[in-house]
Design a protein around this motif. Structure first.
Motif, PDB file in Angstrom:
ATOM      1  N   ALA A 242      40.149  42.841  34.364  1.00  9.35           N
ATOM      2  CA  ALA A 242      40.408  41.582  35.076  1.00  9.35           C
ATOM      3  C   ALA A 242      39.134  40.792  35.302  1.00  9.35           C
ATOM      4  CB  ALA A 242      41.087  41.866  36.419  1.00  9.35           C
ATOM      5  N   GLY A 243      37.988  41.462  35.223  1.00 14.33           N
ATOM      6  CA  GLY A 243      36.714  40.757  35.347  1.00 14.33           C
ATOM      7  C   GLY A 243      36.477  39.755  34.237  1.00 14.33           C
ATOM      8  N   ILE A 244      37.239  39.872  33.145  1.00 11.07           N
ATOM      9  CA  ILE A 244      37.122  38.924  32.037  1.00 11.07           C
ATOM     10  C   ILE A 244      38.354  38.033  31.939  1.00 11.07           C
ATOM     11  CG2 ILE A 244      36.902  38.670  29.535  1.00 11.07           C
ATOM     12  CD1 ILE A 244      34.342  39.564  30.864  1.00 11.07           C
ATOM     13  N   TRP A 245      39.562  38.649  31.827  1.00 11.00           N
ATOM     14  CA  TRP A 245      40.736  37.820  31.555  1.00 11.00           C
ATOM     15  C   TRP A 245      41.164  36.975  32.752  1.00 11.00           C
ATOM     16  CZ3 TRP A 245      44.762  38.792  34.733  1.00 11.00           C
ATOM     17  CH2 TRP A 245      44.960  40.080  35.208  1.00 11.00           C
ATOM     18  N   MET A 246      40.906  37.439  33.972  1.00  8.57           N
ATOM     19  CA  MET A 246      41.297  36.645  35.129  1.00  8.57           C
ATOM     20  C   MET A 246      40.495  35.344  35.240  1.00  8.57           C
ATOM     21  SD  MET A 246      43.313  36.232  37.692  1.00  8.57           S
ATOM     22  CE  MET A 246      44.074  37.793  38.131  1.00  8.57           C
ATOM     23  N   PRO A 247      39.144  35.374  35.151  1.00 11.57           N
ATOM     24  CA  PRO A 247      38.406  34.110  35.159  1.00 11.57           C
ATOM     25  C   PRO A 247      38.788  33.179  34.006  1.00 11.57           C
ATOM     26  CG  PRO A 247      36.918  35.929  35.598  1.00 11.57           C
ATOM     27  CD  PRO A 247      38.232  36.534  35.196  1.00 11.57           C
TER      28      PRO A 247
END
Length: 338
Positions: A242-247
């Motif tokens: 989520a550290g990549i796809w959420m932003p």
């Protein structure tokens, strides 16, 4: 009460152990250039020993089985591994970690406006950028000693496979442990190697591929770069992929790509974040899974020691240290429960 003879023998034993440790430190320090070769050969040996023995049981000669297995190792390492490493390096050599922070800043600003809560301080943001700046170059650096280390690894692996049973029996005979501890050591070492050498790369690859597919379909950015980074972030406890796809998803929402952002959020929660559990259930159900905390700290330790190969060897070092503590408890304490 110790007799004089027993005391002298104890002192002699301590001096002998100190001498062994001294020589061991000298050997390791002088051959530190090839430590990753030794660890790599040992890891591959544990993975290949059973296939080798099954082929030999079918009547294949030891030299033939060793040659075929070494050929496959060279093919995978130099051809497949070289192509993958070259692609990753070409994509990420000029990558700026600030890009990740810019995307995270979108999340921060959005939540700050909606809730008034400051989730990222300036100091935390600076520390994240500095950490990423140190980790990424170590992870994807291509150094001149890589070929030499791989060749040495293949060289060592050849002799390990050629004298497999003799080598193992000699090691077992000279280990100062009980048979119970030796059996535990063999079983747990194999589990650790499979979990690290196969489990971690497969989980990273699985998360990276399913994420890259979504990034390509939704036009969220370069699918190779963001897919690789998603696989890496999947090893980080709590934050995870989520550290990549959420932003990226929130960035798309703020850029009026509403349906794409919503689809990426749903896909991220349902598929990307859960694919690692599916992989563990399908591929690694017979083996012990390395705890995420051991994995992330092992990778940080390993990358500082071995560069790219630290992804595998770092968690192995920490897991091996914890295993030796269990062996010590089994051998030298009255409580035998492990």
């Amino acid at each position: 009460m110790f007799t004089g003879k027993q005391l002298n023998r104890g002192i002699l034993q301590v001096c002998f152990v100190l001498l062994l440790l001294f020589l061991f430190v000298i050997i390791c320090s002088e051959l530190s250039y090839f430590i990753s070769s030794v660890l790599g050969a040992f890891t591959l040996y544990l993975l290949l020993r059973n296939p080798q023995r099954k082929l030999e049981a079918k009547g294949w000669s030891k030299m033939l089985t060793t040659s075929i297995l070494l050929f496959l190792v060279i093919l995978i390492v130099f051809v497949v591994g070289g192509a993958l490493a070259g692609t990753m390096y070409a994509k990420l050599k000029d990558f700026q970690p600030q890009i990740i922070m810019d995307n995270i800043k979108y999340v921060h600003d959005f939540l700050l406006r909606k809730t008034g809560y400051d989730i990222f301080s300036r100091e935390m943001s600076t520390n994240l950028i500095q950490s990423a700046s140190k980790i990424l170059p170590n992870l994807f650096s291509v150094t001149g000693n890589l070929v030499a280390n791989v060749l040495m690894m293949v060289f060592l692996l050849f002799f390990m496979l050629q004298s497999s049973q003799k080598m193992e029996s000699e090691i077992e005979r000279n280990l100062p442990f009980s048979q119970e501890s030796i059996s535990l050591l063999k079983k747990e070492t194999l589990n650790m190697v499979v979990s690290s050498a196969i489990g971690i790369p497969i989980i990273m690859l699985g998360q990276g591929l399913v994420a890259a597919l979504a990034y390509w379909f939704l036009d969220a950015g370069d699918p190779v770069v963001w897919g690789i980074l998603t696989g890496i972030f999947g090893l980080i406890p709590v934050i995870g992929t989520a550290g990549i796809w959420m932003p990226l998803a929130i960035n798309m929402l703020l850029s009026d790509q509403i349906w794409q952002g919503i689809v990426l959020i749903i896909y991220g929660f349902v598929v990307i974040s859960s694919i690692d559990n599916l992989i563990r259930m399908v591929f690694l159900k017979k083996y012990a899974n390395i705890h995420p905390v051991i994995a992330i700290f092992g990778i940080i330790l390993g990358m500082s020691l071995f560069g790219f190969w630290g992804i595998i060897f770092g968690p192995l070092l920490i897991s091996g240290f914890l295993l030796l503590i269990r062996i010590y408890k089994n051998e030298f304490t009255t409580d035998k429960e492990i």
